[in-house]
Design an enzyme around this catalytic site. Structure first.
Site, short mmCIF file in Angstrom:
data_model
loop_
_atom_site.label_atom_id
_atom_site.label_comp_id
_atom_site.label_asym_id
_atom_site.label_seq_id
_atom_site.Cartn_x
_atom_site.Cartn_y
_atom_site.Cartn_z
CD GLU A 21 13.98 2.52 -0.44
OE1 GLU A 21 14.71 3.34 0.42
OE2 GLU A 21 12.80 2.23 -0.18
CD GLU A 26 10.22 8.54 1.62
OE1 GLU A 26 9.86 7.13 0.63
OE2 GLU A 26 10.71 8.06 2.90
ZN ZN Z 1 11.46 6.02 0.53
#
Ligand code: ZN
Length: 431
Positions: free
Chosen positions: A294, A373
């Site tokens: 994160e 990501e």
């Molecule tokens: Zn993520």
């Protein structure tokens, strides 16, 4: 050449093409669920045969249901257009106002129209939500909602959407009415302010209406997270725990907030429940690895990038709308022959005419999101957390009963997060 019949048929053609394409992808993935019947070697050490078969049964059920859902929603949308339902709802809204002896102006009719369509939408989607929560998720052990919680949740979300959406749309209509030739610029400015405002108030005022947020209790985990945030200069302002387990046991973590006021939210399902003797939830080191991912999103400015893209995209749409909304044929195609209400123009253009544009942009956004990501995973890896992140990913995957194997085409179209095997592979590279 471009007359109302052309538009009417064009909208149908696009709607059904999209439906057929999505169904084709679902079919491809369905074949994967049917044929892959052994744990992939990469996961063999961590996922046993029983868990794998459970995840396969869950995936197959979800896949069948998504076919039913697709058919249901294409039938509804076709009926909407075919039977001129927008037109009938509009006329009905006028009748309602008349029966209450309220003044008959476009803004008031539009607000009534929104409430009418929202209510109908909620009702027609209710069977799907009920089935998802109480049959599908229940059968596979994910549902934690009681009937009372579900009903309250539905009512709350209907009220919250109405209270937010109706005045905002009315505002937008008003801006279009009085904005002159350059209304799209004002509309865009308005949309930007609304978006930033909602992002600011959502966590403190809207999200708590639905779920319970409590500060993460003092202890080892909390101080570990605070230390990590400090090390990375992440401006951690508050650290919350949300009771995701009331809703379902699918687990996650995220951060939000502008500038120096970042908050982190952990789902309680991400944590180990010490009162229960199961192997669900993550160890502290694994949670820190998830948070490092994160922090990667923050470090690479992914949120700001997404806001920027959304704004450019909105500007383009409002600009194009400014040209298109004056064409009477568009309204004729939806049976509006004597008036051209702005809200109907917004629906026709932003929802139907731009549908292929939305499909293409959302595909690119999905691609971009996957890239983000991988970047965030890479960041966690650069902090030396690759091993724990791998463990956490596998654990979350297991706790969510996700199926590990995906058809490439289905996945690149549908997954904003890369499938687990691709992420593990990327984390393994030059280890
Ligand atoms: Zn993520």
């Amino acid at each position: 050449m471009i007359d109302e019949t052309f538009i009417f048929h064009g909208i149908f053609a696009v709607m059904w093409l999209e439906y057929l394409w999505e169904s084709y992808l679902t079919y491809r993935q369905h074949q994967v669920y049917k044929t892959v019947d052994a744990v992939p070697p990469e996961l063999a050490d961590n996922i046993n045969e029983e868990t794998f078969q459970k995840s396969r049964a869950y995936a197959l059920d979800k896949s069948y249901f998504s076919m039913v859902k697709g058919l249901y929603s294409i039938t509804l949308s076709s009926a909407m257009v075919w039977f001129y339902l927008q037109f009938h709802f509009w006329e009905y809204s006028k009748q309602l106002l008349r029966s209450m002896s309220l003044p008959m102006n476009e803004l008031l009719i539009s607000c009534t129209f929104m409430i009418v369509t929202n209510s109908i939408n909620m009702v027609v989607h209710m069977p799907l939500s009920v089935y998802t929560t109480f049959v599908l998720e229940e059968k596979h052990g994910f549902n934690k909602q009681t009937v009372g919680f579900f009903i309250k949740d539905q009512i709350k979300s209907f009220l919250v959407t109405s209270v937010i959406m109706v005045p905002l749309t009315a505002m937008a209509i008003y801006i279009i009415q009085i904005g002159g030739d350059y209304f799209f610029v004002y509309l865009w400015g308005f949309a930007m302010i609304v978006l930033l405002f909602l992002m600011t108030i959502y966590p403190d005022y809207i999200a708590p209406i639905f779920d319970k947020y409590t500060p993460l209790p003092e202890g080892e985990l909390r101080s570990n997270i605070e230390n990590l945030a400090q090390e990375l200069k992440f401006p951690l302002y508050k650290l919350y725990l949300v009771e995701g387990s009331k809703r379902s046991v699918h687990s996650n973590a995220y951060f939000y907030g502008f500038f120096k006021n970042k908050r982190i939210v952990l789902f309680d399902t991400l944590l180990k429940d010490k009162s229960k003797d199961d192997d669900k939830g993550c160890e502290n080191d694994e949670i820190l690895a998830v948070l490092s991912h994160e922090f990667g999103h923050w470090q690479y400015n992914h949120v700001a990038k997404n806001i920027l893209i959304t704004q450019v995209n909105l500007f383009f749409q409002f600009f194009a709308f400014g040209f298109l909304f004056k064409y009477p044929v568009l309204y004729h195609a939806f049976n509006f022959h004597h008036e051209q209400p702005i809200i109907i123009g917004l629906i026709i253009i932003l929802q139907f005419v731009f549908s292929p544009y939305h499909t293409i942009t959302s595909f690119f956004m999905t691609m971009l999101s996957r890239k983000f990501e991988f970047q965030a995973d890479f960041y966690a890896k650069s902090l030396g957390k690759a091993a724990y992140l791998k463990k956490a990913l596998i654990k979350l995957h297991k706790d969510n009963l996700s199926f590990p194997v995906y058809d490439w085409l289905y996945s690149s179209w549908n997954h904003s997060h890369p499938p687990i095997l691709e992420r593990l592979e990327a984390l393994k590279k030059d280890d």
